[in-house]
Design an enzyme around this catalytic site. Structure first.
Site, short mmCIF file in Angstrom:
data_model
loop_
_atom_site.label_atom_id
_atom_site.label_comp_id
_atom_site.label_asym_id
_atom_site.label_seq_id
_atom_site.Cartn_x
_atom_site.Cartn_y
_atom_site.Cartn_z
N GLU A 27 0.87 -1.17 0.00
CA GLU A 27 0.00 0.00 0.00
C GLU A 27 0.91 1.23 0.00
O GLU A 27 1.78 1.34 0.85
CB GLU A 27 -0.88 0.00 1.25
CG GLU A 27 -1.86 1.16 1.33
CD GLU A 27 -2.69 1.13 2.61
OE1 GLU A 27 -3.86 1.55 2.57
OE2 GLU A 27 -2.16 0.68 3.66
N GLU A 78 -8.04 10.85 2.51
CA GLU A 78 -8.23 9.90 3.60
C GLU A 78 -8.37 10.66 4.90
O GLU A 78 -7.70 11.68 5.12
CB GLU A 78 -7.05 8.92 3.70
CG GLU A 78 -7.20 7.92 4.84
CD GLU A 78 -6.21 6.77 4.79
OE1 GLU A 78 -6.30 5.88 5.66
OE2 GLU A 78 -5.35 6.76 3.88
#
Length: 259
Positions: free
Chosen positions: A155, A246
């Site tokens: 990620e 995010e």
């Protein structure tokens, strides 16, 4: 069926004695009572099941009305006006996500838990990502080129701006990367038994964090891949890549256009 058999017996009782007719009447009443008790028992079972569902709404993560009552940001991914988009949120996050024209999206968020949304490409890789817009977090939040690889499962974040929490916290410093008129600090972190594109897994995170925050500009992703490789950080096959907002247990708004 339960009322049909007593009717036949009653017709046959015409030729029987009075005492037999009385017993048949008792039998009919008993059948009525048994049927009522079965019906009431069924209602109790349904009520207990309903209470169990309402007591555990997070377990029913299937976009049912139980979950929708707790959040207004719905998970999903797809294509909007030629761009891939991805939306992920915990059950306790509130707010709205909207796909706009071309590469534009907007997000308002609040509540607790994690939310990650954005637009980009179904397959990432070396490219020049141009973006613009507004980003106004109040609390823990990141604005990043965000993506995944597989084999190995990685990620990654190329973080352009963030709120009041430094995403390098708890990470391992690996070096720096100069790209697109700025300097980025490189960090790694290990995520253990965490959500991923392959379900719950343990994997590495790679971070390039811009030392001078900005909202808008060009991100040359290939430069960061090269910097990561230079310090021994391997990437795999590219999965999706988006210009992501995010946030975690915070509030804010973000309207971003990517191309």
């Amino acid at each position: 069926m339960g009322f049909y058999m007593p009717k036949i017996i009653a017709e046959e009782s015409v030729v029987c004695s009075r005492s037999v007719r009385f017993n048949i009447s008792q039998l009919t009443q008993s059948l009525h009572l048994t049927t009522s008790m079965v019906f009431l028992s069924s209602l109790v079972v349904v009520f207990i099941a309903a209470v169990g569902i309402l007591a555990n709404p997070v377990e029913r993560f299937d976009n049912s009305t139980v979950v929708l009552g707790k959040r207004t940001i719905i998970d999903g991914e797809g294509t909007s006006n030629g761009y891939f988009y991805s939306v992920y949120s915990d059950s306790t996050v509130t707010g709205t996500y909207t796909n706009g024209a071309a590469g534009e999206y907007s997000l308002t968020w609040g509540g607790t838990g994690d939310v990650v949304v954005g637009k980009g490409w179904a397959t990432g890789g070396p490219m020049s990502v141009v973006y613009s817009g507004t980003y106004e977090p109040d609390g823990n939040s990141y604005l990043s080129v965000y993506g995944w690889t597989t084999d190995p499962l990685i990620e990654y974040y190329i973080t352009e701006s963030y709120g009041d929490y430094d995403p390098s916290t708890g990470g391992t410093y690996e070096g720096t990367c100069s790209s697109d008129g700025g300097v980025y600090d490189i960090y790694t972190q290990t995520r253990t038994d965490a959500p991923s594109i392959q379900g719950t897994a343990t994997f590495q995170q790679y971070w390039s964090i811009r030392t001078t925050k900005r909202v808008g500009g060009t991100v040359t992703t290939g430069n960061h891949y090269a910097c990561w490789e230079a310090v021994g950080l391997e990437l795999g096959a590219f999965n999706y890549m988006i210009l992501a907002t995010e946030a975690y247990s915070s509030t804010g708004t973000s309207t971003i256009t990517v191309s």
